[in-house]
Design a protein around this motif. Structure first.
Motif, PDB file in Angstrom:
ATOM      1  N   GLU A  13       0.808  -1.209   0.000  1.00 36.60           N
ATOM      2  CA  GLU A  13       0.000   0.000   0.000  1.00 36.60           C
ATOM      3  C   GLU A  13       0.853   1.276   0.000  1.00 36.60           C
ATOM      4  OE1 GLU A  13      -2.809  -0.222   3.190  1.00 36.60           O
ATOM      5  OE2 GLU A  13      -3.827  -1.992   2.365  1.00 36.60           O
ATOM      6  N   LYS A  14       1.963   1.235   0.731  1.00 33.15           N
ATOM      7  CA  LYS A  14       2.835   2.407   0.821  1.00 33.15           C
ATOM      8  C   LYS A  14       3.584   2.683  -0.485  1.00 33.15           C
ATOM      9  CE  LYS A  14       2.558   4.359   4.899  1.00 33.15           C
ATOM     10  NZ  LYS A  14       2.267   5.797   5.053  1.00 33.15           N
ATOM     11  N   THR A  15       3.784   1.656  -1.286  1.00 32.23           N
ATOM     12  CA  THR A  15       4.564   1.834  -2.523  1.00 32.23           C
ATOM     13  C   THR A  15       3.701   1.808  -3.778  1.00 32.23           C
ATOM     14  OG1 THR A  15       5.029  -0.553  -2.629  1.00 32.23           O
ATOM     15  CG2 THR A  15       6.648   0.831  -1.501  1.00 32.23           C
ATOM     16  N   ALA A  16       2.391   1.652  -3.621  1.00 34.67           N
ATOM     17  CA  ALA A  16       1.496   1.537  -4.779  1.00 34.67           C
ATOM     18  C   ALA A  16       1.589   2.759  -5.692  1.00 34.67           C
ATOM     19  CB  ALA A  16       0.061   1.333  -4.305  1.00 34.67           C
ATOM     20  N   SER A  17       1.454   3.945  -5.117  1.00 33.98           N
ATOM     21  CA  SER A  17       1.526   5.173  -5.910  1.00 33.98           C
ATOM     22  C   SER A  17       2.942   5.399  -6.438  1.00 33.98           C
ATOM     23  CB  SER A  17       1.082   6.363  -5.065  1.00 33.98           C
ATOM     24  OG  SER A  17       1.127   7.557  -5.809  1.00 33.98           O
ATOM     25  N   LEU A  18       3.939   5.045  -5.632  1.00 34.82           N
ATOM     26  CA  LEU A  18       5.348   5.212  -6.024  1.00 34.82           C
ATOM     27  C   LEU A  18       5.664   4.440  -7.298  1.00 34.82           C
ATOM     28  CD1 LEU A  18       8.339   6.009  -5.481  1.00 34.82           C
ATOM     29  CD2 LEU A  18       8.488   3.960  -4.031  1.00 34.82           C
ATOM     30  N   PHE A  19       5.315   3.153  -7.316  1.00 35.70           N
ATOM     31  CA  PHE A  19       5.596   2.324  -8.496  1.00 35.70           C
ATOM     32  C   PHE A  19       4.853   2.848  -9.718  1.00 35.70           C
ATOM     33  CE2 PHE A  19       7.249  -1.014  -5.668  1.00 35.70           C
ATOM     34  CZ  PHE A  19       8.265  -1.554  -6.452  1.00 35.70           C
ATOM     35  N   ASN A  20       3.590   3.244  -9.530  1.00 37.52           N
ATOM     36  CA  ASN A  20       2.784   3.679 -10.670  1.00 37.52           C
ATOM     37  C   ASN A  20       3.254   5.020 -11.213  1.00 37.52           C
ATOM     38  OD1 ASN A  20       0.514   2.981 -12.382  1.00 37.52           O
ATOM     39  ND2 ASN A  20      -0.555   4.709 -11.472  1.00 37.52           N
ATOM     40  N   THR A  21       3.804   5.860 -10.333  1.00 40.05           N
ATOM     41  CA  THR A  21       4.268   7.188 -10.743  1.00 40.05           C
ATOM     42  C   THR A  21       5.691   7.153 -11.298  1.00 40.05           C
ATOM     43  OG1 THR A  21       2.886   8.198  -9.037  1.00 40.05           O
ATOM     44  CG2 THR A  21       4.633   9.567  -9.972  1.00 40.05           C
ATOM     45  N   LYS A  22       6.601   6.504 -10.566  1.00 35.82           N
ATOM     46  CA  LYS A  22       8.009   6.492 -10.963  1.00 35.82           C
ATOM     47  C   LYS A  22       8.314   5.411 -11.994  1.00 35.82           C
ATOM     48  CE  LYS A  22      12.678   6.769  -9.104  1.00 35.82           C
ATOM     49  NZ  LYS A  22      13.512   6.896  -7.884  1.00 35.82           N
ATOM     50  N   GLY A  23       7.543   4.326 -11.923  1.00 37.36           N
ATOM     51  CA  GLY A  23       7.766   3.224 -12.852  1.00 37.36           C
ATOM     52  C   GLY A  23       8.202   1.963 -12.129  1.00 37.36           C
ATOM     53  N   TYR A  24       7.792   0.840 -12.653  1.00 35.14           N
ATOM     54  CA  TYR A  24       8.090  -0.437 -12.004  1.00 35.14           C
ATOM     55  C   TYR A  24       9.567  -0.803 -12.130  1.00 35.14           C
ATOM     56  CZ  TYR A  24       3.092  -0.933 -11.458  1.00 35.14           C
ATOM     57  OH  TYR A  24       1.777  -0.720 -11.079  1.00 35.14           O
ATOM     58  N   THR A  25      10.205  -0.366 -13.203  1.00 27.46           N
ATOM     59  CA  THR A  25      11.628  -0.646 -13.380  1.00 27.46           C
ATOM     60  C   THR A  25      12.484   0.381 -12.648  1.00 27.46           C
ATOM     61  OG1 THR A  25      11.198  -1.620 -15.563  1.00 27.46           O
ATOM     62  CG2 THR A  25      13.466  -0.974 -15.078  1.00 27.46           C
ATOM     63  N   ALA A  26      12.100   1.654 -12.745  1.00 26.24           N
ATOM     64  CA  ALA A  26      12.906   2.728 -12.166  1.00 26.24           C
ATOM     65  C   ALA A  26      12.856   2.766 -10.643  1.00 26.24           C
ATOM     66  CB  ALA A  26      12.458   4.071 -12.731  1.00 26.24           C
ATOM     67  N   THR A  27      11.787   2.260 -10.054  1.00 21.44           N
ATOM     68  CA  THR A  27      11.684   2.262  -8.589  1.00 21.44           C
ATOM     69  C   THR A  27      12.727   1.317  -8.003  1.00 21.44           C
ATOM     70  OG1 THR A  27       9.324   2.762  -8.651  1.00 21.44           O
ATOM     71  CG2 THR A  27      10.175   1.808  -6.617  1.00 21.44           C
ATOM     72  N   VAL A  98      -6.884   9.638 -11.043  1.00 15.45           N
ATOM     73  CA  VAL A  98      -6.080   8.716 -11.858  1.00 15.45           C
ATOM     74  C   VAL A  98      -4.747   9.353 -12.216  1.00 15.45           C
ATOM     75  CG1 VAL A  98      -5.943   7.501 -14.071  1.00 15.45           C
ATOM     76  CG2 VAL A  98      -8.089   7.483 -12.779  1.00 15.45           C
ATOM     77  N   PHE A  99      -4.791  10.618 -12.653  1.00 19.83           N
ATOM     78  CA  PHE A  99      -3.571  11.311 -13.060  1.00 19.83           C
ATOM     79  C   PHE A  99      -2.638  11.556 -11.876  1.00 19.83           C
ATOM     80  CE2 PHE A  99      -5.233  13.473 -17.191  1.00 19.83           C
ATOM     81  CZ  PHE A  99      -5.588  12.220 -17.662  1.00 19.83           C
ATOM     82  N   SER A 100      -3.200  11.929 -10.736  1.00 20.09           N
ATOM     83  CA  SER A 100      -2.374  12.243  -9.571  1.00 20.09           C
ATOM     84  C   SER A 100      -1.641  11.024  -9.040  1.00 20.09           C
ATOM     85  CB  SER A 100      -3.231  12.862  -8.461  1.00 20.09           C
ATOM     86  OG  SER A 100      -4.159  11.919  -7.953  1.00 20.09           O
ATOM     87  N   ASN A 101      -2.169   9.839  -9.350  1.00 23.98           N
ATOM     88  CA  ASN A 101      -1.516   8.598  -8.932  1.00 23.98           C
ATOM     89  C   ASN A 101      -0.637   8.005 -10.023  1.00 23.98           C
ATOM     90  OD1 ASN A 101      -2.411   8.264  -6.208  1.00 23.98           O
ATOM     91  ND2 ASN A 101      -4.447   7.788  -6.991  1.00 23.98           N
ATOM     92  N   GLY A 102      -0.330   8.819 -11.034  1.00 20.52           N
ATOM     93  CA  GLY A 102       0.591   8.365 -12.068  1.00 20.52           C
ATOM     94  C   GLY A 102      -0.052   7.927 -13.358  1.00 20.52           C
ATOM     95  N   GLY A 103      -1.377   7.914 -13.419  1.00 22.85           N
ATOM     96  CA  GLY A 103      -2.074   7.471 -14.616  1.00 22.85           C
ATOM     97  C   GLY A 103      -2.635   6.069 -14.456  1.00 22.85           C
ATOM     98  N   CYS A 104      -3.097   5.509 -15.554  1.00 20.72           N
ATOM     99  CA  CYS A 104      -3.692   4.174 -15.527  1.00 20.72           C
ATOM    100  C   CYS A 104      -2.617   3.126 -15.252  1.00 20.72           C
ATOM    101  CB  CYS A 104      -4.373   3.875 -16.861  1.00 20.72           C
ATOM    102  SG  CYS A 104      -5.008   2.185 -16.972  1.00 20.72           S
ATOM    103  N   PRO A 105      -2.761   2.318 -14.202  1.00 22.73           N
ATOM    104  CA  PRO A 105      -1.733   1.320 -13.890  1.00 22.73           C
ATOM    105  C   PRO A 105      -1.561   0.278 -14.979  1.00 22.73           C
ATOM    106  CG  PRO A 105      -3.689   0.985 -12.524  1.00 22.73           C
ATOM    107  CD  PRO A 105      -3.859   2.303 -13.214  1.00 22.73           C
ATOM    108  N   LEU A 106      -2.634  -0.042 -15.701  1.00 23.75           N
ATOM    109  CA  LEU A 106      -2.525  -1.029 -16.768  1.00 23.75           C
ATOM    110  C   LEU A 106      -1.651  -0.502 -17.896  1.00 23.75           C
ATOM    111  CD1 LEU A 106      -5.044  -2.013 -15.148  1.00 23.75           C
ATOM    112  CD2 LEU A 106      -5.944  -2.863 -17.314  1.00 23.75           C
ATOM    113  N   MET A 107      -1.924   0.731 -18.317  1.00 28.54           N
ATOM    114  CA  MET A 107      -1.157   1.317 -19.415  1.00 28.54           C
ATOM    115  C   MET A 107       0.300   1.529 -19.016  1.00 28.54           C
ATOM    116  SD  MET A 107      -1.963   4.718 -21.673  1.00 28.54           S
ATOM    117  CE  MET A 107      -2.108   5.771 -20.232  1.00 28.54           C
ATOM    118  N   ASN A 108       0.512   2.034 -17.794  1.00 28.88           N
ATOM    119  CA  ASN A 108       1.881   2.271 -17.336  1.00 28.88           C
ATOM    120  C   ASN A 108       2.688   0.984 -17.310  1.00 28.88           C
ATOM    121  OD1 ASN A 108       1.251   4.952 -16.999  1.00 28.88           O
ATOM    122  ND2 ASN A 108       1.032   4.849 -14.784  1.00 28.88           N
TER     123      ASN A 108
END
Length: 201
Positions: A13-27, A98-108
């Motif tokens: 839960e603490k990293t959900a927005s982080l991964f979606n915003t920064k990226g799954y690879t870049a995090t 949706v945008f404030s949390n990094g956008g659509c998680p599926l598309m990202n």
């Protein structure tokens, strides 16, 4: 829920927005420890590696979107047309969140996982299939109850709606202009009201 399960859920839960915003690879692992306040040992005590964290965070993010979107298809909206209009209204109303949390998680995740993470890509494909299936199911029900044309290809239109939504989100998020998402949603409404109903007598 055990203490270990609670810790694992806390990390997700603490990293959900982080991964979606920064990226799954870049995090990085350091990003995860900073976001959670936990040590690397605590992270690895609950997950095999960073990729496993990313995978479970994606599943969490995708499930949150699925739950929110599925409310459009609940009994709160009695007819098929009501449900399809509610789906459009959901994105019209919730685009800022949706945008404030990094956008659509599926598309990202789809953009990232295509070449870098086969396991994540597999999960994304499954998410899109479920989304298409759910919308197609609603359209098919509309055909059965006489609201929509019997000649409608439910899966084709479900896929088209998703393409329009995802494209609208991408352009609006990239440019910072809401109008592109609204244009996509307006197009979906036109399709619902003109094409899906066109053969109804």
């Amino acid at each position: 829920m055990s203490k270990a399960e609670k810790t694992k859920q806390f990390i997700i839960e603490k990293t959900a927005s982080l991964f979606n915003t920064k990226g799954y690879t870049a995090t990085s692992l350091s990003d995860i420890t900073e976001a959670t306040g936990l040590t690397k040992g605590s992270i690895y005590g609950n997950f095999e590696n960073k990729d496993q964290v990313a995978l479970e965070v994606y599943q969490y993010n995708a499930n949150l979107l699925k739950q929110s979107m599925s409310r459009s298809f609940s009994n709160e909206f009695p007819t098929t047309l009501d449900k399809l209009h509610a789906l459009v209204a959901f994105y019209r109303k919730n685009w800022q969140a949706v945008f404030s949390n990094g956008g659509c998680p599926l598309m990202n995740a789809a953009t990232e996982a295509d070449d870098t993470s086969p396991l994540l890509k597999k999960q994304v494909i499954q998410s899109f299939k479920e989304w298409i299936s759910k919308i197609a199911e609603v359209i098919s029900q509309g055909q059965k109850n006489g609201e929509l044309s019997e000649n409608t290809d439910s899966e084709k239109y479900a896929s088209l709606f998703i393409m329009l939504i995802e494209g609208g989100i991408l352009l609006s998020k990239t440019t910072g202009e809401e109008k592109f998402l609204n244009q996509a949603l307006d197009q979906i409404l036109m399709i619902i009201n003109k094409e899906l109903k066109q053969n109804i007598i």
